[in-house]
Design a protein around this motif. Sequence first.
Motif, PDB file in Angstrom:
ATOM      1  N   GLU A  67      -7.493   0.771  -6.639  1.00 18.52           N
ATOM      2  CA  GLU A  67      -7.045   0.920  -5.264  1.00 18.52           C
ATOM      3  C   GLU A  67      -5.593   1.330  -5.297  1.00 18.52           C
ATOM      4  O   GLU A  67      -4.900   1.157  -6.309  1.00 18.52           O
ATOM      5  CB  GLU A  67      -7.227  -0.384  -4.483  1.00 18.52           C
ATOM      6  CG  GLU A  67      -6.555  -1.587  -5.133  1.00 18.52           C
ATOM      7  CD  GLU A  67      -6.849  -2.883  -4.409  1.00 18.52           C
ATOM      8  OE1 GLU A  67      -7.594  -2.833  -3.425  1.00 18.52           O
ATOM      9  OE2 GLU A  67      -6.318  -3.922  -4.817  1.00 18.52           O
ATOM     10  N   LEU A  68      -5.127   1.879  -4.184  1.00 17.09           N
ATOM     11  CA  LEU A  68      -3.741   2.332  -4.121  1.00 17.09           C
ATOM     12  C   LEU A  68      -2.782   1.229  -3.713  1.00 17.09           C
ATOM     13  O   LEU A  68      -1.597   1.484  -3.508  1.00 17.09           O
ATOM     14  CB  LEU A  68      -3.621   3.519  -3.162  1.00 17.09           C
ATOM     15  CG  LEU A  68      -4.342   4.792  -3.613  1.00 17.09           C
ATOM     16  CD1 LEU A  68      -4.081   5.921  -2.638  1.00 17.09           C
ATOM     17  CD2 LEU A  68      -3.941   5.200  -5.024  1.00 17.09           C
ATOM     18  N   ASN A  69      -3.275   0.020  -3.562  1.00 14.38           N
ATOM     19  CA  ASN A  69      -2.395  -1.130  -3.374  1.00 14.38           C
ATOM     20  C   ASN A  69      -1.819  -1.535  -4.724  1.00 14.38           C
ATOM     21  O   ASN A  69      -2.555  -1.647  -5.706  1.00 14.38           O
ATOM     22  CB  ASN A  69      -3.152  -2.304  -2.770  1.00 14.38           C
ATOM     23  CG  ASN A  69      -3.650  -1.998  -1.369  1.00 14.38           C
ATOM     24  OD1 ASN A  69      -3.106  -1.138  -0.699  1.00 14.38           O
ATOM     25  ND2 ASN A  69      -4.681  -2.695  -0.939  1.00 14.38           N
ATOM     26  N   SER A 107      -3.284  10.176  -5.326  1.00 20.95           N
ATOM     27  CA  SER A 107      -3.312   9.893  -3.895  1.00 20.95           C
ATOM     28  C   SER A 107      -4.667   9.356  -3.450  1.00 20.95           C
ATOM     29  O   SER A 107      -4.862   9.108  -2.258  1.00 20.95           O
ATOM     30  CB  SER A 107      -2.971  11.162  -3.097  1.00 20.95           C
ATOM     31  OG  SER A 107      -3.835  12.231  -3.453  1.00 20.95           O
ATOM     32  N   ASN A 108      -5.583   9.183  -4.403  1.00 18.23           N
ATOM     33  CA  ASN A 108      -6.896   8.628  -4.108  1.00 18.23           C
ATOM     34  C   ASN A 108      -7.307   7.690  -5.228  1.00 18.23           C
ATOM     35  O   ASN A 108      -6.891   7.857  -6.390  1.00 18.23           O
ATOM     36  CB  ASN A 108      -7.948   9.737  -3.966  1.00 18.23           C
ATOM     37  CG  ASN A 108      -7.721  10.608  -2.750  1.00 18.23           C
ATOM     38  OD1 ASN A 108      -8.045  10.234  -1.629  1.00 18.23           O
ATOM     39  ND2 ASN A 108      -7.134  11.788  -2.969  1.00 18.23           N
ATOM     40  N   HIS A 110       0.847  -1.193   0.000  1.00 17.06           N
ATOM     41  CA  HIS A 110       0.000   0.000   0.000  1.00 17.06           C
ATOM     42  C   HIS A 110       0.877   1.235   0.000  1.00 17.06           C
ATOM     43  O   HIS A 110       1.903   1.303   0.686  1.00 17.06           O
ATOM     44  CB  HIS A 110      -0.922   0.013   1.220  1.00 17.06           C
ATOM     45  CG  HIS A 110      -1.786   1.242   1.273  1.00 17.06           C
ATOM     46  ND1 HIS A 110      -2.915   1.387   0.497  1.00 17.06           N
ATOM     47  CD2 HIS A 110      -1.671   2.388   2.014  1.00 17.06           C
ATOM     48  CE1 HIS A 110      -3.473   2.560   0.754  1.00 17.06           C
ATOM     49  NE2 HIS A 110      -2.738   3.179   1.669  1.00 17.06           N
ATOM     50  N   SER A 111       0.472   2.210  -0.793  1.00 15.95           N
ATOM     51  CA  SER A 111       1.205   3.466  -0.865  1.00 15.95           C
ATOM     52  C   SER A 111       0.214   4.620  -0.808  1.00 15.95           C
ATOM     53  O   SER A 111      -0.892   4.534  -1.348  1.00 15.95           O
ATOM     54  CB  SER A 111       2.030   3.536  -2.154  1.00 15.95           C
ATOM     55  OG  SER A 111       2.702   4.774  -2.252  1.00 15.95           O
ATOM     56  N   LYS A 112       0.625   5.684  -0.156  1.00 21.56           N
ATOM     57  CA  LYS A 112      -0.240   6.858  -0.078  1.00 21.56           C
ATOM     58  C   LYS A 112      -0.288   7.622  -1.387  1.00 21.56           C
ATOM     59  O   LYS A 112      -1.226   8.388  -1.624  1.00 21.56           O
ATOM     60  CB  LYS A 112       0.248   7.782   1.053  1.00 21.56           C
ATOM     61  CG  LYS A 112       0.138   7.177   2.441  1.00 21.56           C
ATOM     62  CD  LYS A 112       0.599   8.166   3.502  1.00 21.56           C
ATOM     63  CE  LYS A 112       0.466   7.569   4.895  1.00 21.56           C
ATOM     64  NZ  LYS A 112       0.921   8.511   5.948  1.00 21.56           N
ATOM     65  N   GLU A 113       0.709   7.419  -2.222  1.00 20.78           N
ATOM     66  CA  GLU A 113       0.777   8.122  -3.501  1.00 20.78           C
ATOM     67  C   GLU A 113       1.402   7.206  -4.537  1.00 20.78           C
ATOM     68  O   GLU A 113       2.454   6.618  -4.286  1.00 20.78           O
ATOM     69  CB  GLU A 113       1.598   9.408  -3.350  1.00 20.78           C
ATOM     70  CG  GLU A 113       1.495  10.356  -4.525  1.00 20.78           C
ATOM     71  CD  GLU A 113       2.226  11.664  -4.256  1.00 20.78           C
ATOM     72  OE1 GLU A 113       1.627  12.730  -4.446  1.00 20.78           O
ATOM     73  OE2 GLU A 113       3.402  11.601  -3.856  1.00 20.78           O
ATOM     74  N   THR A 115       0.820  12.126 -10.188  1.00 16.19           N
ATOM     75  CA  THR A 115       0.609  11.051  -9.227  1.00 16.19           C
ATOM     76  C   THR A 115      -0.842  11.065  -8.762  1.00 16.19           C
ATOM     77  O   THR A 115      -1.554  12.065  -8.923  1.00 16.19           O
ATOM     78  CB  THR A 115       1.542  11.192  -8.011  1.00 16.19           C
ATOM     79  OG1 THR A 115       1.286  12.452  -7.374  1.00 16.19           O
ATOM     80  CG2 THR A 115       2.998  11.110  -8.427  1.00 16.19           C
TER      81      THR A 115
END
Length: 707
Positions: free
Chosen positions: A615-617, A376-377, A107-110, A374
């Motif tokens: 998803e951000l995964n 972030s959501n 998982h990453s925030k960005e 990038t």
Amino acid sequence: MSTGAQTMYPSEKNQFDFFKNSLVVDHNSQDPEKSAREESLIALAYDWASNSPVNGIPNVVRSQNLIKRFFWLVALLGCFGVMGYQTWELVAKFYRFPVDTTLTYTHSKEVYFPAVTVCNVNPLRRSMLSSAGDDVYALLGPPKSQMGSSPGGAQAPAGPAGSFASQSQTTQAAAGPPGPASSSITTQAPAAPGPKGSGSGGTTQAPSASQTTVGAPAGGGGGTTKGSASSQTTAGAPAGGGGGTTKGQASSQTTAGAPAGGGGGTTQAPAGPPAPPSGRKRRSTGTNSTSTSRRKPGQMNERFEMRKRFGNIWAKLNYTTRETVGHELDTMIISCTFNGVTCSSANFTRFNNHQFGNCYTFNSGWDSSIPVETSSNAGPLYGLSLEMYIEQSEYIGDLSESAGVRVQIHSQRSMAFPEDEGFNIAPGYLTSMAMTRVEITRRPHPYPSKCRNFTTEESKQKSVFTSVHNVDYSVSGCMKTCYQRYVISECACGDPAYPFSLDLEAFSDLKNNINGTTAESVDPCVSDADDECVAGIKRRFADDDLSCDCPLTCVDVEYSGVPSLAKWPSKQYMSTLHATLASAGAHLDNIINGKNGMAAEPGDNLLKLEVYFQELNFQKISENVAYDVFALLADIGGQIGFWVGLSIMALFEVVELILDVFRLLLFRVGSFCFKKQQKRPPSRQVKVQPASEENVLTPRLEKVRFT
């Protein structure tokens, strides 16, 4: 001073005594038998074998019974053989350099947003045919004297039969008034008037001397008139065939007032089909035509030949001309947003593709001065949203069977090949692409993937696209470059689909090796001989017979996802869409009002694309060493311990035996050298008599005596 003769210097004797005492066992020990055995190699081997840590060897040595000794010897050799085979397999496994593939979710925030490439499937605008050059115009358009008004307001050629039939305006002859577009009106000569034909094609038998058909629909299922008159006159014949068909046994047939695609008035023999217009080959579709025959298997398809000719001509055009005659992004984009912020054509990078013409890449990363976007959501609100106008009025049917946009999603600084890796999206639909980022890490040589990381200069040697578009190395670009190298070197020309200038780093070394000659440049492959040579290279390329060194990169980024469709726009959204189109520019006004003969439905020309992260995964696929040196040593130790009972400590006993053998051999060599030195003749000694007192002032040498 001693004057006696010496046969050995004291220093030599002392050195040998030290050497002997340090290597040789004590002969005066209480066990003379043991001392004698230790001075023999056989004795050393026997002593070690009797106390060997290797299971089975002491039994072979100590057994007094010949059968038992043979049994233990066979068992020992068998165990050693199996152990050797297993050890060989383990070593072979190690040198195969196996890897394990590990899949992890992180998982990453960005997350870096991908590059998105869009291309209109129509490479050439119809209104720009005259600007594409005489060769393109001769292939796809009629003579320049026959020009009509295009539906989009631009001047476009009227076109030969069937060229732009669906977008031509019908002209009618003065023989009669125009009929409605939905019906075919049949008028007869005054001698024998007859009824009209219906919209589905009415049939009238006429014994008169002439027949006249007016206002046949453009491309419809027009009326059919049969008779035995001596002449037939058709006004307003359908454009491009498939419309009204006139059959009879008249001696002449006159077609007047054909629409723009019909090629004007022509006179044709009654028995044969209409003659093809100049500049283009068209296959006749008449069911009763005597000159039309079914194409034999193995013959080249006419459409394929036309597309190939177009590709050859297209390659001759300079890059600026190809960009000019293709679709412009400013015209195609109605709305663009990313992460809720408005974007425009300035956020896209343009390049020209040999199949789709102008292509545009969002977030390409080709320009290092522009930061990479990038996310972030997750979700469609935080991705790229494009509403596009595809300009079907500018399509050329012979080049584009389908309508829509070609899309490819790829990583930054990589060359897009939409003809190989993209997918189509259709007008009238919202296409959503929910993506997942996948990072792939490979092991370099000598592991199976044999990946490499290339510098910019190395990439220019491997991929011609690095020099042209400032992109990174990719396997696809390298393979296409390798294919082009073979075409240039063996066919002395370049495949127009890809760059082939010899000034590029990837081809500069071929200047002295072009089919055995030297050349500073090559032309595109256009002749029949060139096509045959290129076809042979393509077959070898497909069969993997070309020697292409194109290794994988050690780090790759891919994006996986499945597109989903929804009808777009909805009826409730139509008013909002009309307002958006009106504010987008005057070039979209005809979509709203259905001007110039175009359909009023926006679904024929409009589409929407959404690209976002599900998803951000993101997935990480990495190669790890599956069998390293430590695993090899552990497995070998297990095999040795299992089959012959050896361990690391037992190996030290083997080392001790080797050292004892070496010490014994060293002593034997030293003894041999010492005995050889004793047999040498005595050295010459010089004896000097001391001087007497009376002869001190006049010293002199005495006689020299040799002993």
